[in-house]
Motif scaffolding. Structure first.
Motif, mmCIF file in Angstrom:
data_model
loop_
_atom_site.group_PDB
_atom_site.id
_atom_site.type_symbol
_atom_site.label_atom_id
_atom_site.label_comp_id
_atom_site.label_asym_id
_atom_site.label_seq_id
_atom_site.Cartn_x
_atom_site.Cartn_y
_atom_site.Cartn_z
ATOM 1 N N PRO A 173 0.817 -1.275 -0.101
ATOM 2 C CA PRO A 173 -0.027 0.056 -0.119
ATOM 3 C C PRO A 173 0.961 1.364 0.050
ATOM 4 C CG PRO A 173 -0.793 -1.409 1.530
ATOM 5 C CD PRO A 173 0.438 -2.040 1.066
ATOM 6 N N ALA A 174 2.168 1.237 0.539
ATOM 7 C CA ALA A 174 2.849 2.433 0.462
ATOM 8 C C ALA A 174 3.105 2.736 -0.927
ATOM 9 C CB ALA A 174 4.007 2.180 1.273
ATOM 10 N N ASN A 175 3.371 2.025 -1.765
ATOM 11 C CA ASN A 175 3.866 2.179 -3.214
ATOM 12 C C ASN A 175 2.612 2.521 -4.072
ATOM 13 O OD1 ASN A 175 6.499 1.667 -2.289
ATOM 14 N ND2 ASN A 175 6.369 -0.523 -2.833
ATOM 15 N N TYR A 176 1.250 2.509 -3.693
ATOM 16 C CA TYR A 176 0.191 2.410 -4.483
ATOM 17 C C TYR A 176 0.233 3.822 -5.125
ATOM 18 C CZ TYR A 176 -4.825 2.273 -5.619
ATOM 19 O OH TYR A 176 -5.879 2.161 -6.275
ATOM 20 N N GLY A 177 0.627 4.771 -4.944
ATOM 21 C CA GLY A 177 0.674 5.990 -5.608
ATOM 22 C C GLY A 177 1.652 5.945 -6.816
ATOM 23 N N SER A 178 2.768 5.607 -6.454
ATOM 24 C CA SER A 178 3.786 5.559 -7.679
ATOM 25 C C SER A 178 3.653 4.393 -8.532
ATOM 26 C CB SER A 178 5.109 5.329 -6.829
ATOM 27 O OG SER A 178 5.302 4.070 -6.197
ATOM 28 N N ARG A 179 3.144 3.358 -7.978
ATOM 29 C CA ARG A 179 2.884 2.125 -9.108
ATOM 30 C C ARG A 179 1.747 2.656 -10.070
ATOM 31 N NH1 ARG A 179 4.617 -2.507 -10.070
ATOM 32 N NH2 ARG A 179 3.257 -4.503 -10.148
ATOM 33 N N LYS A 180 0.554 3.605 -9.494
ATOM 34 C CA LYS A 180 -0.475 3.804 -10.446
ATOM 35 C C LYS A 180 0.290 4.838 -11.511
ATOM 36 C CE LYS A 180 -5.284 4.736 -9.986
ATOM 37 N NZ LYS A 180 -6.319 4.755 -9.278
ATOM 38 N N ARG A 181 1.012 5.604 -11.036
ATOM 39 C CA ARG A 181 1.521 6.718 -11.829
ATOM 40 C C ARG A 181 2.284 5.961 -12.858
ATOM 41 N NH1 ARG A 181 1.986 9.364 -7.311
ATOM 42 N NH2 ARG A 181 4.105 8.938 -6.900
#
Length: 169
Positions: A79-87
């Motif tokens: 979950p900590a990587n959610y934003g960067s993964r989505k980008r």
């Protein structure tokens, strides 16, 4: 009338899993989705690892079938990587698409739905917990679509509720 969509998934066994899942969701009245027929390809489409230029080509090919929307499904891994993964995924969506492209990320991985359905918690990854408790292998993933407890998932799983929301939009 059912929405016709294309699903692009990172998981080799995810295609059959999502076919079975959509069949169950449709049967139980939680969705009204049909997988769009593609010429020369399967739907769902297995995508290469993230940040491979082939993902953009796959999206363009899926777009040519004119589905209602294209759904890209990847594991979030953490979950900590959610934003960067989505980008990272969004970078591969062509700027001028005629078909809406939606991104769905699991918080961890697809196996989180299985664990939550079976009442298992995990300390590292959901797939590790399944390996320990069920002798799980990735090739068994499609069979677990039949074991998902939709009521538990609707109550206890944010990613499942988000998935249903995407299908209903």
């Amino acid at each position: 009338m059912a929405k016709e969509i294309v699903i692009i998934t990172e998981d080799t066994y995810g295609g059959e899993f999502f076919k079975r899942l959509l069949g169950r969701l449709n049967h139980e009245g939680l969705a009204n989705i049909k997988l769009k027929k593609l010429s020369g390809r399967r739907n769902p489409i297995h995508a290469p690892y993230l940040c491979n230029h082939k993902l953009t080509k796959i999206i363009k090919a899926a777009e040519s079938a004119f589905p209602e929307f294209i759904l890209i499904v990847y594991d979030g891994d953490d979950p900590a990587n959610y934003g960067s993964r989505k980008r990272d995924i969004a970078k591969h969506i062509p700027k001028k698409t005629e078909v809406p492209v939606k991104i769905f990320l699991f918080e961890y991985e697809i196996e989180e739905w299985i664990c939550k359905s079976l009442g298992y918690s995990w300390s590292t990854k959901p797939s590790d917990e399944l390996k320990k408790r069920e002798r799980y292998t990735k090739s068994n993933l499609p069979k677990y679509a039949d074991k998902l407890d939709f009521e538990k998932l609707k109550r206890n799983c944010k990613s499942f509720r988000e998935f249903l929301e995407i299908l209903g939009d």
